[in-house]
Scaffold this motif. Structure first.
Motif, PDB file in Angstrom:
ATOM      1  N   TRP A   6      -1.763   4.175   8.054  1.00  0.00           N
ATOM      2  CA  TRP A   6      -0.731   3.135   8.090  1.00  0.00           C
ATOM      3  C   TRP A   6       0.547   3.655   7.439  1.00  0.00           C
ATOM      4  CZ3 TRP A   6       2.001   0.915   4.093  1.00  0.00           C
ATOM      5  CH2 TRP A   6       2.887  -0.105   4.471  1.00  0.00           C
ATOM      6  N   VAL A 116      -6.131   6.813  -2.317  1.00  0.00           N
ATOM      7  CA  VAL A 116      -6.402   7.901  -1.367  1.00  0.00           C
ATOM      8  C   VAL A 116      -5.942   9.209  -1.990  1.00  0.00           C
ATOM      9  CG1 VAL A 116      -6.092   6.390   0.607  1.00  0.00           C
ATOM     10  CG2 VAL A 116      -4.218   7.836  -0.134  1.00  0.00           C
TER      11      VAL A 116
ATOM     12  N   PHE B 103       1.552  -1.171   1.125  1.00  0.00           N
ATOM     13  CA  PHE B 103       1.276   0.217   0.758  1.00  0.00           C
ATOM     14  C   PHE B 103       0.164   0.270  -0.292  1.00  0.00           C
ATOM     15  CE2 PHE B 103       2.144   3.145  -2.754  1.00  0.00           C
ATOM     16  CZ  PHE B 103       2.034   4.376  -2.147  1.00  0.00           C
ATOM     17  N   GLU B 106      -3.175  -0.826   1.306  1.00  0.00           N
ATOM     18  CA  GLU B 106      -3.758   0.136   2.243  1.00  0.00           C
ATOM     19  C   GLU B 106      -4.324   1.357   1.530  1.00  0.00           C
ATOM     20  OE1 GLU B 106      -4.230  -0.176   5.389  1.00  0.00           O
ATOM     21  OE2 GLU B 106      -2.958  -1.853   5.969  1.00  0.00           O
ATOM     22  N   LEU B 107      -3.683   1.715   0.425  1.00  0.00           N
ATOM     23  CA  LEU B 107      -4.066   2.976  -0.210  1.00  0.00           C
ATOM     24  C   LEU B 107      -5.039   2.808  -1.382  1.00  0.00           C
ATOM     25  CD1 LEU B 107      -1.715   3.930   1.594  1.00  0.00           C
ATOM     26  CD2 LEU B 107      -1.225   5.628  -0.135  1.00  0.00           C
ATOM     27  N   ASN B 108      -5.438   1.566  -1.651  1.00  0.00           N
ATOM     28  CA  ASN B 108      -6.369   1.355  -2.751  1.00  0.00           C
ATOM     29  C   ASN B 108      -7.511   0.456  -2.298  1.00  0.00           C
ATOM     30  OD1 ASN B 108      -5.014   2.638  -5.198  1.00  0.00           O
ATOM     31  ND2 ASN B 108      -3.373   1.395  -4.332  1.00  0.00           N
ATOM     32  N   LYS B 150      -3.251  -2.470  -8.525  1.00  0.00           N
ATOM     33  CA  LYS B 150      -4.365  -1.513  -8.547  1.00  0.00           C
ATOM     34  C   LYS B 150      -5.460  -1.919  -9.514  1.00  0.00           C
ATOM     35  CE  LYS B 150      -4.496   2.961  -8.449  1.00  0.00           C
ATOM     36  NZ  LYS B 150      -4.287   4.366  -8.774  1.00  0.00           N
TER      37      LYS B 150
END
Lengths: 324, 305, 161
Positions: A6, A116, B103, B106-108, B150
């Protein structure tokens, strides 16, 4: 789309969409132009002939043929220029900022401290860029080939060894785009600034292209076309002449002396001259048009090899965190 | 070296990082207690940012080791438990605020969208605003929202208050403290504004010239030091009383006949000395000003004192 | 409810500033028994201090029996410090007014009056420690009263934790 993919999409979507729109415009334009060309060929019942001195072309209406070529060559040259320049464009606008802008603005610190890891982050963004570069360059290369092929190597039109064609079509064009992208990415990573990285990738890709164009004819040996005795030489047709003509002596050695037997008023004719000097035949060195593919694969291998080396370098630098 | 009953968030042993020929950090050993707010102080170039980058795995150490809750910095486990706000508070300028929160999502894997949104809303920031158009204070709020979304156990803040106006400073620090109050987050915060750290931190880590100069619990460090003023001793070259262990002196200045000295330990005996326990700010200033006289054991046993 | 403020330049330990402000509010009647004190989270969001400091201040108030934590609900005021005898219309105040007027008539400046009052207060409220002979202030000894403790004085840390 999920996760790092994404992010890659969100950051590159402007490029992807702009590129796709431009490509679509090219497709429409080429489809229109080519349809025009084909109907012209059909209307005049052209026997499309190959080569500038081919017997095939003997019965052709030269005036109409010239019109056909002049109507299309400019367009093909423009498209070919775009396709040949695509690796540079990709390197500058896609490769250089891919890591360079992240390092410059510090956003890599944000991205790489999330859930990530570095590998997924880089794979997603580089993978998307690779996919788009390959697709885009392949479509453009195919468009050039599609438009050019009906009038390829014809009379004084565009030949396979012209830069507009050779650098713009075939697997080498796609491989070069990949090289441009990787070179841009590596430059951005090593220089850590987008603008200087853009300059470097421009120089590197243009420089490499220039070198390849200069040394292309040294990759492989040309074919020597031999004519026995004073028999007329074979027509050049669609081959790429090296410009090397000569005579073959009794021992079968090639003597690259094109003007050993000039002809003119008061000079002996060719047969007499050859007999006097002990030549038994003549030769002309050319690269036949089938060598297009040999050259293409050689340069594809060079581009891919360099891209692989740069990719490995990127991976090592990223893994060692030599950045900052 | 450290109180074994307090769990450790960061532990460094022999930690060093070299950039070409210059050591940004060298032979550092320290621990950062979990559940506490640790102030990381030091002059510019002392290695504070380098330490943050090592703790997040953005840099690898040249020598020694650093662990985050026992894990290697930058590993999946360490990244999941740590949030980092870099000095320039990087965000994507062309993203909207909504994109920026997405963001984070999606990344955590473990993302608290509601908490992140609450922080943004409390600042009256519309979600469709582009990051590039936000004020410094608003951008800091969004950056903190990403960090708190987070749900980190360790929050690393590199000069979070720099470039902020006084009101926004209080607001930003209030946000951080609220998070600490709610979740017991461990915080390491670097700042130049020593007076602002005083009311905030439990623990202090002072870096100078790439080494640890002071490390320990704030209250204990203050109690362990004393500043005394009195008549300079004319018989000694430096004006300090003859019996005083020079190794304990952090800073000493003689002005005319008056001596002012800052020592670790107790003041010299005698009732002709005016003694005071320093505030944290005074303590840090004394160490920042002093040359490297107290050897490294000062830094080492700080936490054990 | 009470709104705290922190003076970062005063040199007074932050937790003591909170303790003073609660006591002050109790004296003035701004806080009454049964009132809830703000949670640590509410306090730190407003004044940006370490939450442990708030908890420490509340522990101190609890130790003094002024407040009481109720699990899951918060910290509540248990008793008031406002005293009728110290009110604006109390006879004690009227006597003090007369006394100050006489002091002034005797030629004392404000600072002289303050010093005099302080000396008498110190003598009157001084509690001798068990292990030491009772000598009047200002000899170095235990802190006169928590309000007067500032962080700069070496004794301040003895009385807590």
């Amino acid at each position: 789309m999920k996760g790092s993919l994404w992010l890659a999409w969100r950051q590159q979507r402007a490029l992807v969409l702009t590129g796709a729109a431009l490509l679509l415009a090219c497709v429409a334009w080429v489809a229109f132009q080519r349809a025009d060309m084909m109907s012209f060929i059909d209307a005049h019942h052209f026997k499309v002939c190959k080569g500038w001195d081919s017997e095939e072309c003997a019965g052709t209406d030269l005036e109409q043929a010239q019109r056909l070529l002049s109507d299309n060559d400019d367009g093909i040259v423009a498209l070919g220029t775009l396709s040949a320049a695509l690796p540079v464009i990709i390197g500058i606008f896609w490769g250089a900022p891919l890591l360079g802008r992240e390092l410059e603005s510090g956003t890599w610190k944000l991205a790489l401290t999330q859930g990530v890891g570095l590998r997924r982050w880089f794979t997603a963004r580089f993978g998307l860029a690779v996919l788009c570069s390959v697709l885009g360059s392949a479509v453009l290369a195919a468009l050039v080939a599609w438009w050019w092929s009906p009038i390829s190597n014809m009379l004084d039109g565009l030949y396979w060894h012209d830069g507009y064609i050779f650098n713009a079509t075939g697997p080498a064009a796609v491989a070069c785009a990949l090289f441009g992208l990787t070179a841009g990415t590596a430059a951005g990573l090593l220089i850590r600034r987008t603008l200087p990285a853009m300059g470097v990738v421009l120089g590197v890709v243009v420089g490499l292209r220039f070198l390849l164009n200069t040394f292309r004819s040294s990759w492989i040996e040309p074919t020597a076309r031999i004519s026995q005795g004073d028999a007329p030489r074979e027509n050049v047709r669609s081959a790429w002449s090296t410009g090397e003509f000569g005579f073959i002596d009794g021992a079968g050695r090639k003597r690259p002396i094109a003007d050993a037997c000039p002809w003119g008023e008061g000079l002996p004719d060719l047969k007499t001259c050859m007999a006097q000097k002990g030549f038994v035949g003549r030769y002309h060195k050319v690269y036949p048009s089938s060598d297009f593919w040999v050259f293409q694969w050689i340069e594809t291998a060079i581009f891919l090899g360099l891209a692989a080396v740069l990719f490995a370098l990127i991976c090592v630098v990223l893994r060692r965190r030599a950045v900052i | 070296m450290t109180d074994p009953t307090v769990p450790t968030a960061l532990r460094a042993t022999g930690l060093g990082r070299r950039f070409r020929s210059r050591w940004a950090l060298r032979d550092c050993a320290f621990t950062v207690p979990a559940g506490k707010i640790t102030a990381l102080v030091g002059p510019n170039g002392a290695g504070k940012s380098t330490l943050f980058h090592l703790a997040t795995g953005l840099l690898h150490p040249t020598t020694g080791e650093l662990s985050v809750f026992g894990a290697t910095p930058g590993s999946d486990e360490a990244r999941a438990r740590t949030a980092f706000l870099a000095q320039d508070k990087p965000l994507y300028p062309r993203f909207t605020v909504g994109d920026t929160l997405r963001f984070g999502r999606e990344l955590n894997d473990d993302w608290d969208q509601a908490a992140a949104e609450r922080i943004v809303r409390a600042g009256d920031i519309p979600f469709d605003t582009r990051i590039g158009t936000l004020s410094q204070g608003q951008a800091t709020r969004v950056a903190l929202a990403v960090a708190f979304g987070k749900r980190p156990e360790l929050l690393l803040l590199d000069e979070p208050l720099a470039d902020l106006d006084p009101l926004v400073r209080i607001e930003a620090m209030g946000l951080v403290m609220e998070e600490v109050a709610e979740r017991g987050t461990t915080v390491v915060i670097s700042s130049h504004i020593l007076s602002e750290l005083e009311s905030v931190c439990d623990h202090v880590l002072l870096l100078k010239h790439g080494g640890v100069r002071l490390d320990g619990d704030v209250q204990r460090l203050c109690e362990d030091h004393v500043r005394f003023t009195g008549l300079a001793d004319a018989s000694t070259g430096d004006g300090l009383p003859a019996g005083l262990d020079r190794g304990t002196v952090v800073e000493a200045t003689v002005t005319g006949r008056q001596l002012t000295a800052f020592v670790r330990g107790t003041a010299p005996t005698g009732d002709h000395w005016i003694t005071e326990t320093p505030s944290l700010e005074e303590l840090l200033l004394a160490y920042l000003r002093s040359d490297d006289r107290p050897t490294e054991d000062t830094g080492r046993d700080g936490a054990a004192a | 409810m009470i709104a705290f403020r922190i003076d970062r330049r005063s040199g007074v330990a932050t937790y003591l500033q909170l303790v003073h402000q609660v006591r002050q509010a109790l004296r003035l009647g701004a806080l009454e028994p049964g009132d809830r004190l703000p949670t640590a989270r509410e306090v730190v969001a407003a004044v940006a201090i370490n939450p442990n400091t708030v908890l420490r201040a509340y522990r101190e108030l609890e130790r003094e029996g002024l407040v009481e934590p109720r699990p899951g609900q918060g910290t509540f005021v248990q008793r008031s410090l406002s005293r009728a005898a110290a009110g604006a219309d109390s006879p004690l105040r009227a006597e003090a007014v007369v006394w100050v007027a006489r002091a002034r008539a005797a030629g004392l400046e404000r600072e002289d009056v303050e010093a005099l009052a302080e000396a008498v207060l110190d003598e009157t409220f001084y509690v001798a420690p068990a292990d030491r002979a009772a000598t009047p202030a200002p000899a170095p000894g235990p802190t006169p009263s928590p309000e007067r403790v500032v962080r700069r004085s070496p004794q301040s840390m003895e009385e807590d934790t």
